[in-house]
Design an enzyme around this catalytic site. Structure first.
Site, short mmCIF file in Angstrom:
data_model
loop_
_atom_site.label_atom_id
_atom_site.label_comp_id
_atom_site.label_asym_id
_atom_site.label_seq_id
_atom_site.Cartn_x
_atom_site.Cartn_y
_atom_site.Cartn_z
N GLU A 119 -2.33 -9.32 3.07
CA GLU A 119 -2.75 -9.85 4.37
C GLU A 119 -4.26 -9.79 4.55
O GLU A 119 -4.80 -10.39 5.49
CB GLU A 119 -2.04 -9.09 5.51
CG GLU A 119 -2.58 -7.72 5.83
CD GLU A 119 -2.14 -6.61 4.89
OE1 GLU A 119 -2.46 -5.45 5.18
OE2 GLU A 119 -1.49 -6.90 3.85
N CYS A 163 0.83 -1.19 0.00
CA CYS A 163 0.00 0.00 0.00
C CYS A 163 0.88 1.26 0.00
O CYS A 163 1.63 1.47 -0.95
CB CYS A 163 -0.99 -0.03 1.18
SG CYS A 163 -2.37 1.13 0.97
N HIS A 179 -3.58 -5.17 -0.40
CA HIS A 179 -3.16 -5.73 0.89
C HIS A 179 -3.18 -7.26 0.83
O HIS A 179 -4.26 -7.86 0.95
CB HIS A 179 -4.10 -5.26 2.00
CG HIS A 179 -3.96 -3.82 2.35
ND1 HIS A 179 -3.10 -3.38 3.33
CD2 HIS A 179 -4.55 -2.71 1.84
CE1 HIS A 179 -3.17 -2.07 3.43
NE2 HIS A 179 -4.04 -1.64 2.52
#
Length: 201
Positions: free
Chosen positions: A184, A78, A182
């Site tokens: 994750e 990001c 992202h």
């Protein structure tokens, strides 16, 4: 076990990134200690917030990052990815790390599209041989939250995504890698990308 340092410079969703990397099989530590970073197999540069603030907070770590990336991989996520580029245009013109040629620009306003670009969108794999995207099918969906995008050359674009315009959603130059999305927060696809990063180390 592969040791990945998550660089703590005062911005970023550190805990969720740590959980993702641990699930992917890495030994992870969150630190601002540059000696600890120097001993790591890989570095993850997270980030949530404004480009200018990120670069200001990162300023004391810049030379250590430049030394590190000569030999080993860094993955920016990001804002962490955006700071890999040369210039950011958020709240004025600001200098980035310059590890990947290009600039960070705000999405133009367009009827029917909200800014920030938030939610799931798909990837076009531009570099089929990239180790970071090994085993990731073209068209896979990942999770985004951003108002600014990377404007860089095709030679540095690993994946592209279409929202208002087509932009580089993952980039690479040498050992500097970045994802605008992202991993994750991107389910099984994101976990596989983190596993690929660990396998590269």
């Amino acid at each position: 076990m592969t040791r990945v340092v998550i660089l703590d410079y005062g911005l970023g969703n550190l805990r969720s990134v740590k959980k993702g990397l641990e699930k992917a099989g890495a030994d992870t530590v969150i630190t601002s200690d540059l000696d600890v970073m120097a001993d790591a197999d890989g570095v993850l540069l997270p980030g949530v917030g404004a480009f200018s603030e990120g670069m200001e907070k990162l300023s004391a770590m810049k030379s250590a990052l430049y030394d590190y990336v000569k030999e080993r991989p860094i993955l920016g996520i990001c804002l962490g990815m955006q700071m890999l580029l040369e210039i950011g245009e958020e709240y004025g013109i600001h200098e980035g790390l310059g590890l990947v040629p290009g600039s960070v620009k705000r999405f133009p306003d367009r009827d029917g599209f909200k800014i920030p670009h938030m939610g799931w969108n798909n990837l076009t794999i531009e570099k089929k041989d990239s180790p970071l995207f090994k085993g990731i099918p073209d068209g896979s969906y990942v999770y985004f939250v951003h108002s600014y995008y990377a404007d860089t050359g095709r030679e540095y674009t690993l994946t592209s995504t279409d929202y208002i315009l087509r932009y580089a959603s993952a980039i690479q130059n040498g050992n500097a890698y970045g994802t605008q999305f992202h991993p994750e927060k991107s389910g099984a696809v994101g976990l596989k990308i983190l596993e690929n990063f660990i396998d590269m180390l």
